[in-house]
Design a protein around this motif. Structure first.
Motif, PDB file in Angstrom:
ATOM      1  N   GLU A   1     -16.620  21.840  13.007  1.00 42.41           N
ATOM      2  CA  GLU A   1     -15.730  22.553  12.385  1.00 42.41           C
ATOM      3  C   GLU A   1     -14.611  22.798  13.380  1.00 42.41           C
ATOM      4  O   GLU A   1     -14.792  22.808  14.665  1.00 42.41           O
ATOM      5  N   VAL A   2     -13.339  22.810  12.841  1.00 43.25           N
ATOM      6  CA  VAL A   2     -12.350  22.875  13.472  1.00 43.25           C
ATOM      7  C   VAL A   2     -11.769  24.365  13.576  1.00 43.25           C
ATOM      8  O   VAL A   2     -11.750  24.822  12.451  1.00 43.25           O
ATOM      9  N   PHE A   3     -11.532  24.961  14.592  1.00 48.15           N
ATOM     10  CA  PHE A   3     -11.067  26.419  14.406  1.00 48.15           C
ATOM     11  C   PHE A   3      -9.671  26.713  15.247  1.00 48.15           C
ATOM     12  O   PHE A   3      -9.169  27.846  15.476  1.00 48.15           O
ATOM     13  N   ALA A   4      -8.853  25.451  15.637  1.00 46.01           N
ATOM     14  CA  ALA A   4      -7.414  25.891  16.213  1.00 46.01           C
ATOM     15  C   ALA A   4      -7.008  24.499  16.314  1.00 46.01           C
ATOM     16  O   ALA A   4      -7.406  23.226  16.176  1.00 46.01           O
ATOM     17  N   TYR A   5      -5.425  24.662  15.958  1.00 47.78           N
ATOM     18  CA  TYR A   5      -4.332  23.404  15.814  1.00 47.78           C
ATOM     19  C   TYR A   5      -3.240  23.743  16.853  1.00 47.78           C
ATOM     20  O   TYR A   5      -2.478  24.609  16.307  1.00 47.78           O
ATOM     21  N   ASN A   6      -3.341  23.141  17.845  1.00 48.72           N
ATOM     22  CA  ASN A   6      -1.988  23.230  18.865  1.00 48.72           C
ATOM     23  C   ASN A   6      -1.618  22.214  19.466  1.00 48.72           C
ATOM     24  O   ASN A   6      -2.486  21.428  20.185  1.00 48.72           O
ATOM     25  N   ASP A   7      -0.395  21.944  19.593  1.00 45.70           N
ATOM     26  CA  ASP A   7       0.423  20.941  20.590  1.00 45.70           C
ATOM     27  C   ASP A   7      -0.323  19.637  20.016  1.00 45.70           C
ATOM     28  O   ASP A   7      -0.841  18.820  20.954  1.00 45.70           O
ATOM     29  N   GLY A   8      -0.716  19.423  18.874  1.00 46.25           N
ATOM     30  CA  GLY A   8      -1.022  18.379  18.104  1.00 46.25           C
ATOM     31  C   GLY A   8      -2.656  18.001  18.461  1.00 46.25           C
ATOM     32  O   GLY A   8      -2.885  16.794  18.462  1.00 46.25           O
ATOM     33  N   LYS A   9      -3.149  18.917  18.764  1.00 49.70           N
ATOM     34  CA  LYS A   9      -4.753  18.716  19.184  1.00 49.70           C
ATOM     35  C   LYS A   9      -5.540  19.809  18.239  1.00 49.70           C
ATOM     36  O   LYS A   9      -4.982  21.047  18.232  1.00 49.70           O
ATOM     37  N   VAL A  10      -6.778  19.222  17.762  1.00 55.97           N
ATOM     38  CA  VAL A  10      -7.641  20.379  17.150  1.00 55.97           C
ATOM     39  C   VAL A  10      -8.778  20.632  18.044  1.00 55.97           C
ATOM     40  O   VAL A  10      -9.191  19.848  18.679  1.00 55.97           O
TER      41      VAL A  10
END
Ligand SMILES: [Zn+2]
Length: 590
Positions: free
Chosen positions: A177-186
């Motif tokens: 599961e993904v919990f963040a998306y910042n600067d082109g990275k999950v």
């Protein structure tokens, strides 16, 4: 308006049709419905000069979440991994599990004449084609969460992102599961307890979501396909098309994030194959491959296309069901290509069923063929050619061979014991279930066959005439025939069947049934009043009649053979009391 025409009437400009399949096992027969509905739309658009493409996607980035029947040992270690990364089962030439199961399905496409532009999700993700859509969707994760809540009333925490990474440690995609998306990275974690069917490794990481490192959940994958390809028509099964269902969620996400309208939906009902036997231990009958072995392509297409998408197709593979289907197809074939009296809808269904137009050609009746195919002493191919008269064309030979294959496949895999048609070498014991009148009919038929030209029509006419002269109701007459020949209640058209059998064989069989004349007369004789009533009623139609007196130990009957104006002969009989002269009975009648 026929349903394909209705869809086409809504279309403006070039169209892109899309459908897809997750190859997580042998493809079920139900998947053919969508394939053929989209194909019918595609062909209809093309026939109207509308530019169209039919894309078909292999959803092979989906996780393995269920193991194909009987293959636990091979597959269980790969649960949670993308299907395209799972090795094919032992003995397969395919590069992976997805290719292995799709290979069989593509074969069915080819046979059914379904021409698609195939694509695989592994290629779409890895090539970066979805990168833009993924980025936009991830940046609008809050919108997705809101839509999920509003449309399907499902809560997602503020840390939920619509993306699943292929775990860099264990290779699973279904457990992350993904919990963040910042600067082109999950940022993601691989959870042990995210799903019941697979166990994650506990790894955490941060990775680019692009170029195949993960996938969108399938409702958002829909959105990405619609926006990227871009899709204009995509039907969905009714289970996805309910209010607040996945289709609604995907459409709402598309509108909210991309401000675009979703493709036209053609919601379709299930394709059901009757009978619980379908998922029997033999494992036969439930796959698309099996159905394509059972039915010739044009008949299978016909079955799927003639029914409106929003009605279920329920196909019974019992004898009645399959015979009815072939006969219906033949009726359309005759009306369209020979008699030219088909309705516009019938013509469209037929044209969409036959992938290439063959004009009028000879199609042997399926029930007859199936009966012949079950007679060990006959070569049905040879016999049918012999009796057909003219030499068969290539199309006709092919149709005949294909139907023989269907018949053999049906007998071997689907026919219940009592549905099998075996020509009985001797009078079957079950003949005792027949009535004395049925025996009398058979005996009379045995005699009548001595002088009939050995042609389908004349033989069939002889059966009808014998029934009228017994007299016996037609259905009972035919049941008697099938009982003593095939040990069952039903069979192909008697005249057709007789034509393939020896005259002496049939006569012997029909003449060897026992007959108790006294009981026969009791079952069939009328009272004088009934006979008079019948004669009065028929009088306008009677051309002539003659009489004869029959005697036996039990007494005497007067038999009246009445010839009608249409040339048909009927028999009526009446008991003669000992004391009354036949002439007085006759005068009472006249
Ligand atoms: Zn992992």
């Amino acid at each position: 308006m026929f349903w394909c025409e209705e869809v086409a009437a809504q279309c403006h400009g070039p169209q892109i049709i899309n459908d897809s399949k997750t190859p997580s096992g042998r493809v079920h027969v139900g998947a053919l419905r969508g394939v053929l509905i989209h194909d019918a739309i595609f062909r209809t658009l093309r026939s109207k000069g509308i530019e169209a493409k039919y894309l078909f996607g292999v959803d092979d980035y989906d996780p393995l979440d269920e193991i194909p029947a009987g293959k636990d040992e091979h597959f269980s270690q790969y649960l949670g991994q993308p299907l395209c990364n799972v090795p094919a089962p032992d003995g397969s030439d395919a590069t992976d599990m997805a290719e292995h199961y799709m290979g069989e399905f593509w074969g069915v496409f080819r046979e059914l004449g379904v021409e698609v532009e195939p694509y695989r999700m592994r290629d779409i993700y890895r090539s970066g084609r979805f990168n833009n859509a993924i980025d936009t969707i991830l940046r609008h994760a809050d919108v997705v969460r809101r839509v999920y809540k509003e449309v399907s009333n499902s809560d997602r925490p503020p840390t939920w992102y619509p993306f699943q990474v292929v775990c860099e440690n264990c290779g699973r995609i279904g457990t992350t599961e993904v919990f963040a998306y910042n600067d082109g990275k999950v940022s993601y974690r691989c959870r042990e307890d995210l799903v019941k069917w697979a166990r994650g490794c506990g790894n955490q990481g941060s990775v680019s979501p692009f170029d195949g490192r993960g996938k969108l959940p399938w409702k958002l994958e829909w959105v990405a396909k619609w926006i990227t390809f871009p899709v204009t028509i995509e039907g969905a099964g009714k289970d996805h098309s309910t209010k607040g269902g996945s289709r609604d969620v995907a459409s709402a996400c598309l509108r909210a994030i991309f401000a675009k309208e979703p493709p036209a939906n053609v919601p379709y009902e299930f394709f059901l194959v009757g009978g619980a036997k379908m998922s029997s231990s033999r494992g036969l009958g439930a796959s698309a491959r099996d159905m394509a072995d059972l039915l010739p392509p044009e008949v299978l297409r016909f079955l799927m296309i003639r029914t409106k998408p929003n009605s279920p197709v329920n196909f019974d593979v019992n004898e009645d069901g399959i015979v009815k289907l072939f006969n219906e197809f033949d009726r359309y074939h005759t009306r369209v290509t020979r008699d030219k009296n088909a309705t516009p809808d019938e013509a469209l269904v037929y044209q969409l069923a036959e992938t290439r137009q063959k004009g009028d050609y000879f199609l042997p009746n399926f029930q007859l063929l199936s009966t012949l195919a079950q007679m060990p002493h006959l070569d049905p191919m040879l016999e049918i050619q012999k009796r057909h008269g003219a030499p068969l064309t290539e199309t006709e030979c092919h149709a005949l061979e294909r139907r023989l294959k269907s018949a053999a496949f049906w007998v071997e895999h689907y026919a219940k014991e009592e549905e099998k048609t075996r020509l009985q070498e001797s009078l079957p014991a079950s003949h005792v279930t027949l009535s004395v009148t049925q025996y009398a009919f058979l005996q009379r038929l045995g005699g009548a066959l001595a002088n009939v030209a050995w042609e389908d029509d004349q033989l069939q006419a002889a059966v009808f005439e014998t029934a009228r002269l017994t007299p016996i109701d037609q259905p009972l007459a035919f049941k008697a025939i099938y009982r003593v020949l095939l040990d069952k209640d039903a069979g192909p058209k008697a005249g057709n069947l007789f034509a393939y059998l020896e005259r002496a064989f049939l006569q012997k069989r029909f003449l060897e049934v026992p007959l108790d004349k006294a009981i026969f007369w009791k079952e069939t004789a009328l009272t004088q009043e009934q006979l008079v009533e019948w004669m009065v009623l028929q009088k306008p139609k009677i051309a002539s009649y003659e009489h004869a007196i029959q005697s036996a130990e039990c007494g005497h009957v007067l038999e009246l053979t009445v010839t009608m104006l249409d040339g048909k002969k009927h028999m009526r009989r009446v008991w003669l009391p000992e004391s009354v002269e036949s002439t007085s009975v006759l005068s009472a009648l006249v």
